[in-house]
Design a protein around this motif. Structure first.
Motif, PDB file in Angstrom:
ATOM      1  N   LYS A   1       0.820  -1.220   0.000  1.00 27.06           N
ATOM      2  CA  LYS A   1       0.000   0.000   0.000  1.00 27.06           C
ATOM      3  C   LYS A   1       0.848   1.261   0.000  1.00 27.06           C
ATOM      4  O   LYS A   1       0.461   2.275  -0.565  1.00 27.06           O
ATOM      5  CB  LYS A   1      -0.928   0.013   1.213  1.00 27.06           C
ATOM      6  CG  LYS A   1      -2.068  -0.963   1.120  1.00 27.06           C
ATOM      7  CD  LYS A   1      -2.915  -0.939   2.378  1.00 27.06           C
ATOM      8  CE  LYS A   1      -3.976  -2.023   2.361  1.00 27.06           C
ATOM      9  NZ  LYS A   1      -4.712  -2.104   3.622  1.00 27.06           N
ATOM     10  N   ARG A   2       2.006   1.208   0.648  1.00 24.27           N
ATOM     11  CA  ARG A   2       2.895   2.374   0.740  1.00 24.27           C
ATOM     12  C   ARG A   2       3.832   2.471  -0.458  1.00 24.27           C
ATOM     13  O   ARG A   2       4.734   3.286  -0.479  1.00 24.27           O
ATOM     14  CB  ARG A   2       3.713   2.343   2.036  1.00 24.27           C
ATOM     15  CG  ARG A   2       2.900   2.280   3.306  1.00 24.27           C
ATOM     16  CD  ARG A   2       2.113   3.569   3.548  1.00 24.27           C
ATOM     17  NE  ARG A   2       1.334   3.470   4.768  1.00 24.27           N
ATOM     18  CZ  ARG A   2       0.065   3.091   4.850  1.00 24.27           C
ATOM     19  NH1 ARG A   2      -0.605   2.759   3.754  1.00 24.27           N
ATOM     20  NH2 ARG A   2      -0.573   3.046   5.998  1.00 24.27           N
ATOM     21  N   LYS A   3       3.626   1.577  -1.442  1.00 25.82           N
ATOM     22  CA  LYS A   3       4.394   1.578  -2.681  1.00 25.82           C
ATOM     23  C   LYS A   3       5.899   1.393  -2.457  1.00 25.82           C
ATOM     24  O   LYS A   3       6.735   2.024  -3.125  1.00 25.82           O
ATOM     25  CB  LYS A   3       4.120   2.840  -3.492  1.00 25.82           C
ATOM     26  CG  LYS A   3       2.681   2.936  -3.956  1.00 25.82           C
ATOM     27  CD  LYS A   3       2.480   4.156  -4.818  1.00 25.82           C
ATOM     28  CE  LYS A   3       1.143   4.330  -5.429  1.00 25.82           C
ATOM     29  NZ  LYS A   3      -0.013   3.693  -5.048  1.00 25.82           N
ATOM     30  N   ILE A   4       6.235   0.519  -1.514  1.00 26.50           N
ATOM     31  CA  ILE A   4       7.629   0.154  -1.297  1.00 26.50           C
ATOM     32  C   ILE A   4       8.106  -0.628  -2.521  1.00 26.50           C
ATOM     33  O   ILE A   4       7.362  -1.449  -3.069  1.00 26.50           O
ATOM     34  CB  ILE A   4       7.769  -0.686   0.002  1.00 26.50           C
ATOM     35  CG1 ILE A   4       7.364   0.151   1.217  1.00 26.50           C
ATOM     36  CG2 ILE A   4       9.171  -1.247   0.142  1.00 26.50           C
ATOM     37  CD1 ILE A   4       8.211   1.379   1.464  1.00 26.50           C
ATOM     38  N   ALA A   5       9.331  -0.392  -2.952  1.00 27.71           N
ATOM     39  CA  ALA A   5       9.828  -0.948  -4.217  1.00 27.71           C
ATOM     40  C   ALA A   5       9.768  -2.467  -4.279  1.00 27.71           C
ATOM     41  O   ALA A   5       9.459  -3.031  -5.317  1.00 27.71           O
ATOM     42  CB  ALA A   5      11.258  -0.473  -4.465  1.00 27.71           C
ATOM     43  N   GLY A   6      10.074  -3.149  -3.181  1.00 31.35           N
ATOM     44  CA  GLY A   6      10.042  -4.603  -3.214  1.00 31.35           C
ATOM     45  C   GLY A   6      10.162  -5.190  -1.825  1.00 31.35           C
ATOM     46  O   GLY A   6      10.793  -4.614  -0.945  1.00 31.35           O
ATOM     47  N   ALA A   7       9.528  -6.333  -1.623  1.00 31.55           N
ATOM     48  CA  ALA A   7       9.581  -7.028  -0.338  1.00 31.55           C
ATOM     49  C   ALA A   7       9.435  -8.520  -0.584  1.00 31.55           C
ATOM     50  O   ALA A   7       8.691  -8.935  -1.469  1.00 31.55           O
ATOM     51  CB  ALA A   7       8.468  -6.540   0.583  1.00 31.55           C
ATOM     52  N   SER A   8      10.160  -9.314   0.196  1.00 29.86           N
ATOM     53  CA  SER A   8      10.075 -10.768   0.092  1.00 29.86           C
ATOM     54  C   SER A   8      10.034 -11.370   1.487  1.00 29.86           C
ATOM     55  O   SER A   8      10.635 -10.836   2.424  1.00 29.86           O
ATOM     56  CB  SER A   8      11.298 -11.346  -0.642  1.00 29.86           C
ATOM     57  OG  SER A   8      11.332 -10.892  -1.971  1.00 29.86           O
ATOM     58  N   VAL A   9       9.329 -12.499   1.606  1.00 24.03           N
ATOM     59  CA  VAL A   9       9.259 -13.243   2.863  1.00 24.03           C
ATOM     60  C   VAL A   9       9.937 -14.586   2.627  1.00 24.03           C
ATOM     61  O   VAL A   9       9.629 -15.284   1.661  1.00 24.03           O
ATOM     62  CB  VAL A   9       7.794 -13.461   3.311  1.00 24.03           C
ATOM     63  CG1 VAL A   9       7.750 -14.298   4.579  1.00 24.03           C
ATOM     64  CG2 VAL A   9       7.075 -12.140   3.502  1.00 24.03           C
ATOM     65  N   PHE A  10      10.852 -14.935   3.529  1.00 24.80           N
ATOM     66  CA  PHE A  10      11.582 -16.195   3.444  1.00 24.80           C
ATOM     67  C   PHE A  10      11.282 -17.019   4.690  1.00 24.80           C
ATOM     68  O   PHE A  10      11.359 -16.512   5.803  1.00 24.80           O
ATOM     69  CB  PHE A  10      13.090 -15.944   3.365  1.00 24.80           C
ATOM     70  CG  PHE A  10      13.484 -15.079   2.197  1.00 24.80           C
ATOM     71  CD1 PHE A  10      13.704 -15.636   0.954  1.00 24.80           C
ATOM     72  CD2 PHE A  10      13.608 -13.704   2.348  1.00 24.80           C
ATOM     73  CE1 PHE A  10      14.070 -14.840  -0.124  1.00 24.80           C
ATOM     74  CE2 PHE A  10      13.970 -12.897   1.276  1.00 24.80           C
ATOM     75  CZ  PHE A  10      14.192 -13.465   0.043  1.00 24.80           C
ATOM     76  N   ARG A  11      10.962 -18.291   4.492  1.00 29.17           N
ATOM     77  CA  ARG A  11      10.687 -19.200   5.608  1.00 29.17           C
ATOM     78  C   ARG A  11      11.945 -20.018   5.872  1.00 29.17           C
ATOM     79  O   ARG A  11      12.474 -20.675   4.972  1.00 29.17           O
ATOM     80  CB  ARG A  11       9.529 -20.118   5.236  1.00 29.17           C
ATOM     81  CG  ARG A  11       9.056 -20.998   6.363  1.00 29.17           C
ATOM     82  CD  ARG A  11       7.844 -21.773   5.883  1.00 29.17           C
ATOM     83  NE  ARG A  11       7.200 -22.454   6.981  1.00 29.17           N
ATOM     84  CZ  ARG A  11       6.755 -23.688   6.908  1.00 29.17           C
ATOM     85  NH1 ARG A  11       6.875 -24.375   5.791  1.00 29.17           N
ATOM     86  NH2 ARG A  11       6.173 -24.244   7.944  1.00 29.17           N
TER      87      ARG A  11
ATOM     88  N   VAL B   1      10.907 -16.704  10.153  1.00 27.47           N
ATOM     89  CA  VAL B   1      10.554 -16.003   8.923  1.00 27.47           C
ATOM     90  C   VAL B   1      11.414 -14.749   8.846  1.00 27.47           C
ATOM     91  O   VAL B   1      11.619 -14.062   9.846  1.00 27.47           O
ATOM     92  CB  VAL B   1       9.060 -15.607   8.921  1.00 27.47           C
ATOM     93  CG1 VAL B   1       8.726 -14.728   7.734  1.00 27.47           C
ATOM     94  CG2 VAL B   1       8.178 -16.841   8.908  1.00 27.47           C
ATOM     95  N   LYS B   2      11.931 -14.486   7.647  1.00 24.65           N
ATOM     96  CA  LYS B   2      12.699 -13.263   7.424  1.00 24.65           C
ATOM     97  C   LYS B   2      12.019 -12.475   6.311  1.00 24.65           C
ATOM     98  O   LYS B   2      11.700 -13.031   5.256  1.00 24.65           O
ATOM     99  CB  LYS B   2      14.138 -13.584   7.027  1.00 24.65           C
ATOM    100  CG  LYS B   2      14.962 -12.339   6.728  1.00 24.65           C
ATOM    101  CD  LYS B   2      16.434 -12.658   6.552  1.00 24.65           C
ATOM    102  CE  LYS B   2      16.741 -13.128   5.172  1.00 24.65           C
ATOM    103  NZ  LYS B   2      18.192 -13.180   4.885  1.00 24.65           N
ATOM    104  N   ILE B   3      11.800 -11.209   6.549  1.00 25.14           N
ATOM    105  CA  ILE B   3      11.227 -10.311   5.547  1.00 25.14           C
ATOM    106  C   ILE B   3      12.320  -9.331   5.153  1.00 25.14           C
ATOM    107  O   ILE B   3      12.945  -8.720   6.021  1.00 25.14           O
ATOM    108  CB  ILE B   3      10.019  -9.538   6.110  1.00 25.14           C
ATOM    109  CG1 ILE B   3       8.967 -10.509   6.637  1.00 25.14           C
ATOM    110  CG2 ILE B   3       9.445  -8.597   5.052  1.00 25.14           C
ATOM    111  CD1 ILE B   3       7.898  -9.843   7.469  1.00 25.14           C
ATOM    112  N   GLU B   4      12.553  -9.183   3.859  1.00 24.41           N
ATOM    113  CA  GLU B   4      13.517  -8.202   3.377  1.00 24.41           C
ATOM    114  C   GLU B   4      12.812  -7.205   2.481  1.00 24.41           C
ATOM    115  O   GLU B   4      12.022  -7.582   1.609  1.00 24.41           O
ATOM    116  CB  GLU B   4      14.656  -8.877   2.610  1.00 24.41           C
ATOM    117  CG  GLU B   4      15.610  -9.616   3.511  1.00 24.41           C
ATOM    118  CD  GLU B   4      16.851 -10.098   2.789  1.00 24.41           C
ATOM    119  OE1 GLU B   4      17.764 -10.534   3.494  1.00 24.41           O
ATOM    120  OE2 GLU B   4      16.911 -10.049   1.538  1.00 24.41           O
ATOM    121  N   VAL B   5      13.124  -5.945   2.716  1.00 19.49           N
ATOM    122  CA  VAL B   5      12.525  -4.839   1.982  1.00 19.49           C
ATOM    123  C   VAL B   5      13.661  -3.917   1.551  1.00 19.49           C
ATOM    124  O   VAL B   5      14.518  -3.584   2.370  1.00 19.49           O
ATOM    125  CB  VAL B   5      11.546  -4.055   2.889  1.00 19.49           C
ATOM    126  CG1 VAL B   5      10.948  -2.883   2.159  1.00 19.49           C
ATOM    127  CG2 VAL B   5      10.472  -4.973   3.441  1.00 19.49           C
TER     128      VAL B   5
END
Length: 109
Positions: free
Chosen positions: A35-45, A70-74
């Motif tokens: 929603k905040r238009k962040i360029a990219g995000a991924s979730v890793f299990r 879980v790791k989230i990278e933005v």
């Protein structure tokens, strides 16, 4: 759109069982980033790990774990990352949030 050059990487480490109103926290965070238009995000299990509670969580065959790490990278500009920190920090009750400098080499479409 994210440009090549200096940027910030936001990394969040948490437990996949963390929930807000019955919904996984990582899903709530991804919705905010989108929603905040962040360029990219991924979730890793993760397949195994532990946090500040010093309890191991593993995906070994004999254990049916639903509490894996879980790791989230933005990645986005420093301004964009700074603008969402106040919103997301209260949502991560157990876990670690870190921000580091990074360098975008290529931004593909």
């Amino acid at each position: 759109m994210l440009k090549t050059g200096p940027a910030k990487k936001l990394t969040i480490y948490m437990d996949e069982s963390d929930r807000i109103h019955g919904k996984p926290v990582y899903e709530v965070l991804l919705e905010i980033f989108y929603k905040r238009k962040i360029a990219g995000a991924s979730v890793f299990r993760g397949i195994e790990g532990y946090g500040s509670d010093r309890v191991f969580h593993t995906s070994k065959i004999l254990e049916l774990s639903t509490t894996l790490p879980v790791k989230i990278e933005v990645v986005d500009s420093g301004e964009k990352i700074d603008s969402i920190l106040l919103e997301i920090t209260p949502l991560v009750h157990k876990g670690l949030i870190e921000v580091s400098d990074t360098q975008v080499i290529k931004q593909g479409k």
